[in-house]
Design a protein around this motif. Structure first.
Motif, mmCIF file in Angstrom:
data_model
loop_
_atom_site.group_PDB
_atom_site.id
_atom_site.type_symbol
_atom_site.label_atom_id
_atom_site.label_comp_id
_atom_site.label_asym_id
_atom_site.label_seq_id
_atom_site.Cartn_x
_atom_site.Cartn_y
_atom_site.Cartn_z
ATOM 1 N N LYS A 89 -8.709 -12.858 4.943
ATOM 2 C CA LYS A 89 -9.542 -11.897 5.648
ATOM 3 C C LYS A 89 -9.555 -10.591 4.871
ATOM 4 O O LYS A 89 -8.550 -10.215 4.255
ATOM 5 C CB LYS A 89 -9.014 -11.642 7.064
ATOM 6 N N GLN A 90 -10.691 -9.900 4.930
ATOM 7 C CA GLN A 90 -10.809 -8.604 4.284
ATOM 8 C C GLN A 90 -11.231 -7.561 5.313
ATOM 9 O O GLN A 90 -12.145 -7.796 6.104
ATOM 10 C CB GLN A 90 -11.807 -8.646 3.128
ATOM 11 N N VAL A 91 -10.558 -6.412 5.262
ATOM 12 C CA VAL A 91 -10.854 -5.304 6.172
ATOM 13 C C VAL A 91 -11.253 -4.099 5.324
ATOM 14 O O VAL A 91 -10.423 -3.563 4.577
ATOM 15 C CB VAL A 91 -9.624 -4.955 7.048
ATOM 16 N N PRO A 92 -12.518 -3.650 5.391
ATOM 17 C CA PRO A 92 -12.927 -2.476 4.603
ATOM 18 C C PRO A 92 -12.325 -1.194 5.170
ATOM 19 O O PRO A 92 -12.036 -1.103 6.367
ATOM 20 C CB PRO A 92 -14.452 -2.482 4.748
ATOM 21 N N PHE A 93 -12.121 -0.213 4.298
ATOM 22 C CA PHE A 93 -11.574 1.065 4.752
ATOM 23 C C PHE A 93 -12.103 2.212 3.894
ATOM 24 O O PHE A 93 -12.535 2.025 2.759
ATOM 25 C CB PHE A 93 -10.035 1.061 4.701
ATOM 26 N N GLU A 94 -12.037 3.400 4.466
ATOM 27 C CA GLU A 94 -12.299 4.650 3.753
ATOM 28 C C GLU A 94 -11.256 5.664 4.201
ATOM 29 O O GLU A 94 -10.959 5.765 5.386
ATOM 30 C CB GLU A 94 -13.703 5.190 4.054
ATOM 31 N N LEU A 95 -10.705 6.393 3.260
ATOM 32 C CA LEU A 95 -9.719 7.428 3.572
ATOM 33 C C LEU A 95 -9.983 8.637 2.696
ATOM 34 O O LEU A 95 -9.879 8.570 1.472
ATOM 35 C CB LEU A 95 -8.295 6.907 3.334
ATOM 36 N N LYS A 96 -10.347 9.755 3.328
ATOM 37 C CA LYS A 96 -10.559 10.992 2.571
ATOM 38 C C LYS A 96 -9.214 11.555 2.152
ATOM 39 O O LYS A 96 -8.283 11.637 2.955
ATOM 40 C CB LYS A 96 -11.309 12.028 3.414
ATOM 41 N N LEU A 97 -9.111 11.940 0.894
ATOM 42 C CA LEU A 97 -7.880 12.530 0.405
ATOM 43 C C LEU A 97 -7.578 13.827 1.141
ATOM 44 O O LEU A 97 -8.472 14.659 1.344
ATOM 45 C CB LEU A 97 -7.974 12.815 -1.092
ATOM 46 N N ASN A 98 -6.348 13.999 1.536
ATOM 47 C CA ASN A 98 -5.909 15.279 2.079
ATOM 48 C C ASN A 98 -6.209 16.381 1.067
ATOM 49 O O ASN A 98 -6.025 16.191 -0.140
ATOM 50 C CB ASN A 98 -4.409 15.209 2.376
ATOM 51 N N ASP A 99 -6.679 17.539 1.536
ATOM 52 C CA ASP A 99 -7.043 18.628 0.630
ATOM 53 C C ASP A 99 -5.868 19.092 -0.229
ATOM 54 O O ASP A 99 -6.066 19.718 -1.273
ATOM 55 C CB ASP A 99 -7.601 19.815 1.422
ATOM 56 N N GLU A 100 -4.646 18.820 0.220
ATOM 57 C CA GLU A 100 -3.466 19.259 -0.535
ATOM 58 C C GLU A 100 -2.821 18.117 -1.317
ATOM 59 O O GLU A 100 -1.662 18.215 -1.726
ATOM 60 C CB GLU A 100 -2.475 19.923 0.419
ATOM 61 N N THR A 101 -3.581 17.047 -1.535
ATOM 62 C CA THR A 101 -3.091 15.953 -2.370
ATOM 63 C C THR A 101 -2.847 16.467 -3.785
ATOM 64 O O THR A 101 -3.728 17.073 -4.394
ATOM 65 C CB THR A 101 -4.109 14.802 -2.408
ATOM 66 N N PRO A 102 -1.664 16.255 -4.345
ATOM 67 C CA PRO A 102 -1.364 16.774 -5.689
ATOM 68 C C PRO A 102 -2.250 16.167 -6.771
ATOM 69 O O PRO A 102 -2.683 15.018 -6.672
ATOM 70 C CB PRO A 102 0.107 16.376 -5.906
ATOM 71 N N ILE A 103 -2.493 16.955 -7.803
ATOM 72 C CA ILE A 103 -3.163 16.468 -9.008
ATOM 73 C C ILE A 103 -2.144 15.657 -9.811
ATOM 74 O O ILE A 103 -1.010 16.107 -10.017
ATOM 75 C CB ILE A 103 -3.673 17.644 -9.863
ATOM 76 N N THR A 104 -2.523 14.475 -10.257
ATOM 77 C CA THR A 104 -1.610 13.677 -11.078
ATOM 78 C C THR A 104 -2.060 13.588 -12.527
ATOM 79 O O THR A 104 -1.246 13.333 -13.415
ATOM 80 C CB THR A 104 -1.466 12.245 -10.507
ATOM 81 N N ALA A 105 -3.357 13.778 -12.796
ATOM 82 C CA ALA A 105 -3.899 13.683 -14.153
ATOM 83 C C ALA A 105 -3.673 15.011 -14.868
ATOM 84 O O ALA A 105 -4.566 15.844 -14.996
ATOM 85 C CB ALA A 105 -5.379 13.334 -14.115
ATOM 86 N N LEU A 106 -2.435 15.207 -15.321
ATOM 87 C CA LEU A 106 -2.034 16.449 -15.995
ATOM 88 C C LEU A 106 -1.332 16.104 -17.303
ATOM 89 O O LEU A 106 -0.645 15.081 -17.401
ATOM 90 C CB LEU A 106 -1.086 17.258 -15.105
ATOM 91 N N ASN A 107 -1.476 16.990 -18.298
ATOM 92 C CA ASN A 107 -0.862 16.723 -19.601
ATOM 93 C C ASN A 107 0.480 17.421 -19.750
ATOM 94 O O ASN A 107 0.890 17.774 -20.853
ATOM 95 C CB ASN A 107 -1.808 17.138 -20.737
ATOM 96 N N ALA A 108 1.194 17.625 -18.641
ATOM 97 C CA ALA A 108 2.522 18.238 -18.697
ATOM 98 C C ALA A 108 3.507 17.280 -19.350
ATOM 99 O O ALA A 108 3.447 16.067 -19.133
ATOM 100 C CB ALA A 108 2.995 18.599 -17.284
ATOM 101 N N SER A 109 4.435 17.832 -20.136
ATOM 102 C CA SER A 109 5.419 16.977 -20.798
ATOM 103 C C SER A 109 6.369 16.332 -19.793
ATOM 104 O O SER A 109 6.902 15.254 -20.029
ATOM 105 C CB SER A 109 6.215 17.789 -21.826
#
Length: 247
Positions: A89-109
């Motif tokens: 069975k498949q259940v479709p979903f949508e979830l808006k990211l919380n406005d305070e979701t951290p950025i992960t795509a960063l070039n920090a060492s």
């Protein structure tokens, strides 16, 4: 009976897999996909499907720093249903990211920022099947401009993590219970300086709190807060960042 006992121990039980349309999203975006449930060796009752948006937060104690899972948001499908033997069975979903979701795509060492979706099936008298899917959260264009302006000012992004607690700056404050810190350093011997940036989204506005620490400054840390519209021009971004670089 033996098959039911095995299923309660997780052997031959139903399995869950979250299938995402895309695992890479801009801040404030919407995660879309389908939750796929595959039946096991015995029919089982699914009481609920739980979908959690999670990150990892740093907690400071007297014994040192530790990292804990933190739930930013969650949704739950409450209508119970049965899944038959080997049924899908498949259940479709949508979830808006919380406005305070951290950025992960960063070039920090040293980048300790992680965001993921955790999907769990609620099954009575059984181990709950679970699935975890990592998400890549990209910065909004205006935040990308701020980060680039700091780097053009001679600073290198060295660290990023998520702190547990609340952030307050001027006329804005965080609400989720955690906030991200993105740390920059320059390489000057006598003018060594650190800058930590934290961002909060509020509708079409991006708030920023900058903490500035000079290595040989006895005056202590300094703080600068500013706000920009998401449509801010390069000139507006430059004017907001200039006081941070000048301190």
């Amino acid at each position: 009976m033996f098959q039911k006992l095995k299923a309660s121990l997780g052997i031959g039980a139903a399995k869950v897999d979250t299938l995402l349309e895309s695992s890479s999203l801009l801040q404030g975006g919407v995660v879309k996909g389908n939750i796929e449930i595959v039946g096991g060796d015995v029919e089982q009752q699914i009481d609920a499907i739980n979908l959690k948006l999670c990150t990892e937060v740093k907690v400071e104690t007297d014994d040192g720093d530790s990292y804990q899972q933190f739930v930013l948001d969650q949704i739950q499908a409450l209508e119970p249903f049965s899944i038959g033997v080997n049924e899908t069975k498949q259940v479709p979903f949508e979830l808006k990211l919380n406005d305070e979701t951290p950025i992960t795509a960063l070039n920090a060492s040293k980048n300790r920022c992680r965001v993921w979706l955790e999907t769990t099936l609620d099954i009575d008298f059984a181990l709950d099947p679970k699935d975890r899917d990592l998400l890549q959260i990209r910065p909004l264009p205006v935040i990308e401009k701020v980060l680039s302006a700091i780097e053009r000012g001679g600073f290198k992004m060295v660290k990023a993590d998520v702190e547990k607690g609340y952030l307050r700056g001027g006329n804005f404050s965080s609400k989720s219970g955690c906030y991200q810190e993105i740390e920059f350093k320059n390489s000057g011997l006598l003018s060594s300086k650190e800058i930590e940036l934290s961002f909060i989204l509020e509708g079409n506005i991006v708030h920023c709190l900058a903490e500035i620490d000079r290595r040989f400054d006895i005056g202590g840390d300094q703080y600068i807060a500013f706000s920009l519209y998401q449509s801010a021009s390069d000139i507006e971004v430059g004017a907001a960042v200039e006081p941070i670089l000048a301190r």
